[in-house]
Motif scaffolding. Structure first.
Motif, PDB file in Angstrom:
ATOM      1  N   ASP A   7       0.874  -1.162   0.000  1.00  8.00           N
ATOM      2  CA  ASP A   7       0.000   0.000   0.000  1.00  8.00           C
ATOM      3  C   ASP A   7       0.926   1.232   0.000  1.00  8.00           C
ATOM      4  O   ASP A   7       2.116   1.112   0.285  1.00  8.00           O
ATOM      5  CB  ASP A   7      -0.853  -0.097   1.277  1.00  8.00           C
ATOM      6  CG  ASP A   7      -1.689   1.125   1.538  1.00  8.00           C
ATOM      7  OD1 ASP A   7      -2.216   1.702   0.570  1.00  8.00           O
ATOM      8  OD2 ASP A   7      -1.834   1.499   2.732  1.00  8.00           O
ATOM      9  N   ASP A   9      -0.101   5.112   0.961  1.00 10.31           N
ATOM     10  CA  ASP A   9      -0.297   6.076   2.048  1.00 10.31           C
ATOM     11  C   ASP A   9      -0.194   5.346   3.384  1.00 10.31           C
ATOM     12  O   ASP A   9      -0.852   4.326   3.593  1.00 10.31           O
ATOM     13  CB  ASP A   9      -1.672   6.744   1.928  1.00 10.31           C
ATOM     14  CG  ASP A   9      -1.779   7.648   0.717  1.00 10.31           C
ATOM     15  OD1 ASP A   9      -1.643   8.860   0.887  1.00 10.31           O
ATOM     16  OD2 ASP A   9      -1.966   7.127  -0.393  1.00 10.31           O
ATOM     17  N   GLY A  10       0.643   5.864   4.270  1.00 10.84           N
ATOM     18  CA  GLY A  10       0.802   5.223   5.567  1.00 10.84           C
ATOM     19  C   GLY A  10       1.803   4.080   5.547  1.00 10.84           C
ATOM     20  O   GLY A  10       2.087   3.483   6.585  1.00 10.84           O
ATOM     21  N   PRO A  16      -1.828   8.778   7.095  1.00 11.68           N
ATOM     22  CA  PRO A  16      -2.735   7.799   6.500  1.00 11.68           C
ATOM     23  C   PRO A  16      -3.337   8.196   5.159  1.00 11.68           C
ATOM     24  O   PRO A  16      -3.792   7.353   4.409  1.00 11.68           O
ATOM     25  CB  PRO A  16      -3.838   7.666   7.551  1.00 11.68           C
ATOM     26  CG  PRO A  16      -3.805   8.937   8.332  1.00 11.68           C
ATOM     27  CD  PRO A  16      -2.381   9.406   8.316  1.00 11.68           C
ATOM     28  N   ASP A 169      -1.606  -0.448   6.037  1.00 10.25           N
ATOM     29  CA  ASP A 169      -1.741   0.117   7.381  1.00 10.25           C
ATOM     30  C   ASP A 169      -3.200   0.281   7.798  1.00 10.25           C
ATOM     31  O   ASP A 169      -3.474   0.880   8.828  1.00 10.25           O
ATOM     32  CB  ASP A 169      -1.047   1.484   7.445  1.00 10.25           C
ATOM     33  CG  ASP A 169      -1.726   2.499   6.546  1.00 10.25           C
ATOM     34  OD1 ASP A 169      -2.047   2.159   5.392  1.00 10.25           O
ATOM     35  OD2 ASP A 169      -1.969   3.627   7.016  1.00 10.25           O
ATOM     36  N   ASP A 173      -7.141  -2.707   3.854  1.00  7.86           N
ATOM     37  CA  ASP A 173      -6.066  -3.380   3.106  1.00  7.86           C
ATOM     38  C   ASP A 173      -6.116  -4.883   3.371  1.00  7.86           C
ATOM     39  O   ASP A 173      -5.851  -5.688   2.476  1.00  7.86           O
ATOM     40  CB  ASP A 173      -4.693  -2.848   3.538  1.00  7.86           C
ATOM     41  CG  ASP A 173      -4.533  -1.369   3.229  1.00  7.86           C
ATOM     42  OD1 ASP A 173      -5.004  -0.927   2.170  1.00  7.86           O
ATOM     43  OD2 ASP A 173      -3.936  -0.660   4.066  1.00  7.86           O
TER      44      ASP A 173
HETATM   45 MG   LIG Z   1      -2.704   3.147   3.661  1.00  6.98          MG
END
Ligand SMILES: [Mg+2]
Length: 220
Positions: A7, A9-10, A16, A169, A173
């Motif tokens: 992933d 972002d984060g 996040p 995160d 996910d």
């Molecule tokens: Mg993320």
């Protein structure tokens, strides 16, 4: 050879999600480009992501929703890239582990964020991912975000593999990774410290460096 998808972002990018101000500015820029004059209430909706309200307001103002959306996404991407270049938004320490992993095995970047930004980030951090997938700049593309496994499945099909590990995160996910038939790793960051680890996550990790040990110890 193991496939590890990350992933964004984060996981690579600190925090996040995209700062809401980026989308507010992007919506304003798109509306100005379309010479639209929304009411303050309409503008508030345009700055957010409620697809139905945006469609309705576009109709009220005589704007093509697909055109507005694409413009907003494009401006949001350039706003995000500016913030990364200026250091306003940081990259997590420890992404070197992902770089190291990408030298050893198949890796990918699969995000709900915009595809244009995913490509920018991959290049910006200098990681040679085998696949990069972000959302398409369309209303349909937006609606295919995780927990829908659409982009993960798309990435796996492109790589020609059906198993691997997804590192994220957020609980969505883990849901999307499982739905795509992957093992999953819930990555601990300061912003999800108070959350419970999703019970069906395969691993709970304290750093991306720990992904390396998971890969070394397991036969995925
Ligand atoms: Mg993320």
């Amino acid at each position: 050879m193991t496939t590890v998808l990350f992933d964004m972002d984060g996981v690579l990018l600190e925090g996040p999600r995209t700062d809401p101000q980026v989308y507010a500015d992007a919506a304003d820029a798109a509306l100005a480009e379309l010479n639209a004059e929304p009411t303050p209430a309409q503008r508030r909706d345009f700055r957010n992501h409620d697809v139905e309200r945006i469609r309705t307001h576009c109709e009220e103002l005589g704007i093509d929703p697909a055109r507005f959306w694409k413009l907003k996404e494009t401006h949001a991407s350039s706003g995000t890239h500016d913030r990364l270049r200026s250091g306003e938004r940081g990259i997590y320490e420890g992404v070197d582990a992902i770089r190291e992993l990408s030298d050893r095995t198949t890796t990918g970047l699969v995000t709900n964020n915009r595809h244009e930004t995913a490509q920018f980030v991959a290049e910006y951090v200098g990681i040679d991912f085998d696949i990069v997938r972000g959302r398409e700049p369309t209303l349909e593309g937006y609606e295919r975000r995780k927990p829908d496994p659409y982009y993960l499945e798309d990435a796996l099909a492109e790589l020609g593999v059906s198993d691997g590990l997804y590192v994220g995160d957020s609980p969505k996910d883990i849901v999307a990774g499982q739905a795509a038939g992957l093992e999953t790793a819930f990555l601990r960051r300061s912003h999800n410290r108070g959350r419970e680890c999703p019970p069906n996550a395969t691993y709970e990790l304290e750093s991306v460096a720990e992904v390396l040990s998971v890969i070394d110890e397991s036969v995925l």
